[in-house]
Design a protein around this motif. Structure first.
Motif, PDB file in Angstrom:
ATOM      1  N   PHE A   1      62.611  33.394  89.749  1.00  0.00           N
ATOM      2  CA  PHE A   1      62.333  32.011  90.171  1.00  0.00           C
ATOM      3  C   PHE A   1      63.207  31.052  89.372  1.00  0.00           C
ATOM      4  CE2 PHE A   1      57.606  32.508  91.633  1.00  0.00           C
ATOM      5  CZ  PHE A   1      57.981  33.575  92.427  1.00  0.00           C
ATOM      6  N   THR A   2      63.592  29.965  90.013  1.00  0.00           N
ATOM      7  CA  THR A   2      64.362  28.920  89.342  1.00  0.00           C
ATOM      8  C   THR A   2      63.783  27.568  89.708  1.00  0.00           C
ATOM      9  OG1 THR A   2      66.378  30.255  89.487  1.00  0.00           O
ATOM     10  CG2 THR A   2      66.639  27.910  89.020  1.00  0.00           C
ATOM     11  N   ILE A   3      63.487  26.789  88.686  1.00  0.00           N
ATOM     12  CA  ILE A   3      62.991  25.437  88.910  1.00  0.00           C
ATOM     13  C   ILE A   3      64.142  24.459  88.721  1.00  0.00           C
ATOM     14  CG2 ILE A   3      62.273  25.035  86.504  1.00  0.00           C
ATOM     15  CD1 ILE A   3      59.797  23.569  87.673  1.00  0.00           C
ATOM     16  N   SER A   4      64.147  23.436  89.530  1.00  0.00           N
ATOM     17  CA  SER A   4      65.164  22.391  89.393  1.00  0.00           C
ATOM     18  C   SER A   4      64.566  21.071  89.877  1.00  0.00           C
ATOM     19  CB  SER A   4      66.429  22.739  90.184  1.00  0.00           C
ATOM     20  OG  SER A   4      66.139  22.834  91.570  1.00  0.00           O
ATOM     21  N   ARG A   5      65.223  20.000  89.538  1.00  0.00           N
ATOM     22  CA  ARG A   5      64.730  18.696  89.970  1.00  0.00           C
ATOM     23  C   ARG A   5      65.919  17.802  90.293  1.00  0.00           C
ATOM     24  NH1 ARG A   5      61.120  16.307  85.459  1.00  0.00           N
ATOM     25  NH2 ARG A   5      61.172  14.439  86.806  1.00  0.00           N
ATOM     26  N   ASP A   6      65.689  16.908  91.224  1.00  0.00           N
ATOM     27  CA  ASP A   6      66.677  15.912  91.598  1.00  0.00           C
ATOM     28  C   ASP A   6      65.987  14.564  91.429  1.00  0.00           C
ATOM     29  OD1 ASP A   6      68.408  14.126  92.833  1.00  0.00           O
ATOM     30  OD2 ASP A   6      68.950  15.514  94.415  1.00  0.00           O
ATOM     31  N   ASN A   7      66.245  13.907  90.328  1.00  0.00           N
ATOM     32  CA  ASN A   7      65.556  12.651  90.043  1.00  0.00           C
ATOM     33  C   ASN A   7      65.956  11.539  91.009  1.00  0.00           C
ATOM     34  OD1 ASN A   7      64.128  13.780  87.951  1.00  0.00           O
ATOM     35  ND2 ASN A   7      65.450  12.972  86.336  1.00  0.00           N
ATOM     36  N   ALA A   8      67.115  11.652  91.599  1.00  0.00           N
ATOM     37  CA  ALA A   8      67.531  10.648  92.585  1.00  0.00           C
ATOM     38  C   ALA A   8      66.714  10.774  93.868  1.00  0.00           C
ATOM     39  CB  ALA A   8      69.015  10.799  92.892  1.00  0.00           C
TER      40      ALA A   8
END
Length: 120
Positions: free
Chosen positions: A67-74
């Motif tokens: 699993f890979t978590i990521s985020r796009d704050n935009a």
């Protein structure tokens, strides 16, 4: 903060899914974000979490390397890419947000769950 999770579904073992969680209401980038899962009869467990900047992450041993978590704050969105899924990954997955004064294990806000079912 209001959280809306999506992306769950039925997949065969070995397959992949990507969960998304869109946040609204307050400054998304101020919050650490996490994904929990729960199976009926068991406690909700923290699967993965990412810091407010995305610079650090946590993974449960059971999902490390898959699993890979990521985020796009935009886009006010956090993702959980799930690969090599196993039947044991079957659960309702919840996204959550923790303020800087809270920990990943005790978030302040919860989204609704999205069901992931992995068939053998």
């Amino acid at each position: 903060v209001q959280l809306q999770a999506s992306g769950g579904g039925l997949v065969q073992a070995g397959g992949s899914l990507r969960l998304s969680c869109v946040a609204s209401g307050r400054t998304f980038s101020s919050y650490s974000m996490g994904w929990f899962r729960q199976v009926p009869g068991k406690e909700r467990e923290l699967v993965s979490a990412t810091s407010w900047s995305g610079g650090s992450a946590y993974y449960a041993d059971s999902v490390k390397g898959r699993f890979t978590i990521s985020r796009d704050n935009a886009k006010n969105t956090v993702y959980l890419e799930m690969n090599k899924l196993k039947p044991d990954d079957t659960a309702v997955y919840y996204c959550a947000a923790a303020s800087r004064s809270s920990s990943w294990y005790a978030p302040d806000f919860w989204g609704q769950g999205t069901l992931v079912t992995v068939s053998s």
